[in-house]
Design an enzyme around this catalytic site. Structure first.
Site, PDB file in Angstrom:
ATOM      1  N   LYS A  13       0.824  -1.212   0.000  1.00 22.07           N
ATOM      2  CA  LYS A  13       0.000   0.000   0.000  1.00 22.07           C
ATOM      3  C   LYS A  13       0.857   1.260   0.000  1.00 22.07           C
ATOM      4  O   LYS A  13       0.613   2.194  -0.751  1.00 22.07           O
ATOM      5  CB  LYS A  13      -0.924   0.037   1.228  1.00 22.07           C
ATOM      6  CG  LYS A  13      -1.979  -1.029   1.256  1.00 22.07           C
ATOM      7  CD  LYS A  13      -2.992  -0.773   2.373  1.00 22.07           C
ATOM      8  CE  LYS A  13      -2.401  -0.779   3.776  1.00 22.07           C
ATOM      9  NZ  LYS A  13      -1.944  -2.104   4.222  1.00 22.07           N
ATOM     10  N   ARG A  88      -9.719   0.930   8.883  1.00 27.92           N
ATOM     11  CA  ARG A  88      -9.289  -0.443   9.135  1.00 27.92           C
ATOM     12  C   ARG A  88     -10.315  -1.225   9.928  1.00 27.92           C
ATOM     13  O   ARG A  88     -10.091  -2.400  10.218  1.00 27.92           O
ATOM     14  CB  ARG A  88      -7.996  -0.412   9.940  1.00 27.92           C
ATOM     15  CG  ARG A  88      -6.727  -0.688   9.106  1.00 27.92           C
ATOM     16  CD  ARG A  88      -5.589  -0.516  10.047  1.00 27.92           C
ATOM     17  NE  ARG A  88      -4.392  -1.206   9.751  1.00 27.92           N
ATOM     18  CZ  ARG A  88      -3.316  -0.612   9.217  1.00 27.92           C
ATOM     19  NH1 ARG A  88      -3.368   0.619   8.802  1.00 27.92           N
ATOM     20  NH2 ARG A  88      -2.197  -1.291   9.081  1.00 27.92           N
ATOM     21  N   ARG A 127      11.441  -6.805   5.291  1.00 27.95           N
ATOM     22  CA  ARG A 127      11.469  -5.374   4.990  1.00 27.95           C
ATOM     23  C   ARG A 127      12.479  -4.643   5.877  1.00 27.95           C
ATOM     24  O   ARG A 127      12.596  -4.918   7.061  1.00 27.95           O
ATOM     25  CB  ARG A 127      10.064  -4.821   5.220  1.00 27.95           C
ATOM     26  CG  ARG A 127       9.925  -3.346   4.966  1.00 27.95           C
ATOM     27  CD  ARG A 127       8.513  -2.984   4.670  1.00 27.95           C
ATOM     28  NE  ARG A 127       7.643  -3.063   5.842  1.00 27.95           N
ATOM     29  CZ  ARG A 127       6.358  -2.722   5.808  1.00 27.95           C
ATOM     30  NH1 ARG A 127       5.802  -2.324   4.687  1.00 27.95           N
ATOM     31  NH2 ARG A 127       5.611  -2.814   6.894  1.00 27.95           N
ATOM     32  N   ARG A 160      11.449  -2.379  11.152  1.00 27.93           N
ATOM     33  CA  ARG A 160      10.400  -1.735  11.958  1.00 27.93           C
ATOM     34  C   ARG A 160      10.034  -2.678  13.093  1.00 27.93           C
ATOM     35  O   ARG A 160       9.917  -3.877  12.881  1.00 27.93           O
ATOM     36  CB  ARG A 160       9.160  -1.507  11.084  1.00 27.93           C
ATOM     37  CG  ARG A 160       9.097  -0.127  10.478  1.00 27.93           C
ATOM     38  CD  ARG A 160       8.002   0.015   9.456  1.00 27.93           C
ATOM     39  NE  ARG A 160       6.685  -0.449   9.892  1.00 27.93           N
ATOM     40  CZ  ARG A 160       5.588  -0.324   9.147  1.00 27.93           C
ATOM     41  NH1 ARG A 160       5.645   0.243   7.957  1.00 27.93           N
ATOM     42  NH2 ARG A 160       4.425  -0.765   9.576  1.00 27.93           N
ATOM     43  N   ARG A 171      -0.477  -8.911  13.284  1.00 27.17           N
ATOM     44  CA  ARG A 171      -1.069  -7.911  12.379  1.00 27.17           C
ATOM     45  C   ARG A 171      -1.936  -8.585  11.324  1.00 27.17           C
ATOM     46  O   ARG A 171      -2.992  -8.073  10.965  1.00 27.17           O
ATOM     47  CB  ARG A 171       0.035  -7.089  11.701  1.00 27.17           C
ATOM     48  CG  ARG A 171       0.709  -6.107  12.666  1.00 27.17           C
ATOM     49  CD  ARG A 171       1.992  -5.565  12.097  1.00 27.17           C
ATOM     50  NE  ARG A 171       1.790  -4.695  10.959  1.00 27.17           N
ATOM     51  CZ  ARG A 171       2.742  -4.391  10.079  1.00 27.17           C
ATOM     52  NH1 ARG A 171       3.948  -4.904  10.199  1.00 27.17           N
ATOM     53  NH2 ARG A 171       2.493  -3.569   9.077  1.00 27.17           N
TER      54      ARG A 171
HETATM   55  P1  AMP Z   1       0.714   0.602   8.751  1.00 24.40           P
HETATM   56  O1  AMP Z   1       1.980   1.331   8.488  1.00 24.40           O
HETATM   57  O2  AMP Z   1      -0.450   1.157   7.979  1.00 24.40           O
HETATM   58  O3  AMP Z   1       0.844  -0.884   8.580  1.00 24.40           O
HETATM   59  O4  AMP Z   1       0.341   0.856  10.309  1.00 24.40           O
HETATM   60  C1  AMP Z   1       1.201   0.485  11.338  1.00 24.40           C
HETATM   61  C2  AMP Z   1       0.427   0.354  12.663  1.00 24.40           C
HETATM   62  O5  AMP Z   1      -0.174   1.610  12.986  1.00 24.40           O
HETATM   63  C3  AMP Z   1      -0.718  -0.644  12.653  1.00 24.40           C
HETATM   64  O6  AMP Z   1      -0.294  -1.976  12.883  1.00 24.40           O
HETATM   65  C4  AMP Z   1      -1.584  -0.105  13.792  1.00 24.40           C
HETATM   66  O7  AMP Z   1      -1.048  -0.429  15.073  1.00 24.40           O
HETATM   67  C5  AMP Z   1      -1.454   1.413  13.591  1.00 24.40           C
HETATM   68  N1  AMP Z   1      -2.488   1.904  12.653  1.00 24.40           N
HETATM   69  C6  AMP Z   1      -2.304   2.429  11.407  1.00 24.40           C
HETATM   70  N2  AMP Z   1      -3.466   2.764  10.833  1.00 24.40           N
HETATM   71  C7  AMP Z   1      -4.439   2.434  11.727  1.00 24.40           C
HETATM   72  C8  AMP Z   1      -5.855   2.512  11.736  1.00 24.40           C
HETATM   73  N3  AMP Z   1      -6.554   2.982  10.674  1.00 24.40           N
HETATM   74  N4  AMP Z   1      -6.521   2.098  12.858  1.00 24.40           N
HETATM   75  C9  AMP Z   1      -5.858   1.640  13.923  1.00 24.40           C
HETATM   76  N5  AMP Z   1      -4.522   1.501  13.988  1.00 24.40           N
HETATM   77  C10 AMP Z   1      -3.808   1.897  12.908  1.00 24.40           C
END
Ligand code: AMP
Length: 215
Positions: A13, A88, A127, A160, A171
């Site tokens: 994404k 989400r 990654r 990360r 996740r």
């Molecule tokens: P991402 O980089 O989009 O994979 O997000 C990393 C982490 O941020 C996720 O595993 C969640 O802990 C938090 N996070 C990001 N976007 C959301 C969302 N829309 N709702 C809740 N937690 C989020």
């Protein structure tokens, strides 16, 4: 154009969002990036978000919806935006709909990038990200030409904390339980475009742009 980019963690994404927002000239709104920035700056939001992110759980809806609402009210979002990693959960999607209604606008398209689970595990745990410039590499698919240093700025590469094997498994489980239902949610609204995500980055981008009618 107002777009939501969906897909499981590791579907690409972030990579697609960067290219698409440049091509379509709209702001890239990534809740994950917003939370990571807050963590780095050590703000109260960052400290709260970190507790959830490190274990692969979602940050509570009220917190997440709040930061997106503020961001969407900013000037640069008036002519469109791309949401990456938000919504989400179904309550987040309902809150987004209410916010957009207040702003008098609608989502045009929801793009769902589809990748199978084994490929996701391999992608995520391999990654590596540059500490200085944020460039992303992969130990197998896209290694840095400078080993564990960034080939662009020579910064140190790191994994990360939420890309460790334990957190990644969590996740993916959270995705299946809380986020995957949104595929049907947006399909019912007639907004969903499914795009295969297990090919070259450039091919995925072209397929998304074609589906959006932008090439
Ligand atoms: P991402 O980089 O989009 O994979 O997000 C990393 C982490 O941020 C996720 O595993 C969640 O802990 C938090 N996070 C990001 N976007 C959301 C969302 N829309 N709702 C809740 N937690 C989020």
């Amino acid at each position: 154009m107002r777009i939501i980019l969906m897909g499981p963690p590791g579907a690409g994404k972030g990579t697609q969002a960067e290219v698409l927002t440049k091509r379509l000239n709209i702001p890239h709104i990534s809740t994950g990036d917003m939370f990571r920035k807050a963590v780095k700056e050590g703000t109260p939001l960052g400290m709260e978000a970190k507790r959830y992110m490190d274990s692969g759980r979602l940050v509570p809806d009220e917190v997440t919806v709040g930061i997106v609402k503020e961001r969407l009210a900013e000037e640069d979002c008036q002519n469109g935006f791309l949401l990456d990693g938000f919504p989400r959960t179904v309550p987040q999607a309902d809150a987004l709909e209410r916010t957009l209604q207040e702003l008098g606008v609608k989502i045009d398209r929801v793009i769902n990038i589809d990748v199978d689970k084994d490929a996701l595990l391999k992608r995520l745990t391999g990654r590596r990200v540059c500490k200085s410039c944020g460039a992303t590499f992969h130990i197998d698919y896209k290694p840095s030409r400078e080993g564990n240093k960034c080939e662009f700025c020579h910064g140190e590469l790191y994994q990360r904390s939420d890309d460790s094997e334990f957190t990644v498994a969590n996740r993916l489980a959270v995705y299946a339980e809380q986020t995957a239902p949104l595929i049907e949610y947006y399909e019912r609204k007639g907004l969903l475009l499914n795009i295969a995500g297990d090919t070259e980055v450039e091919t995925v981008t072209q397929n998304i742009l074609k589906a959006l009618g932008s090439v």
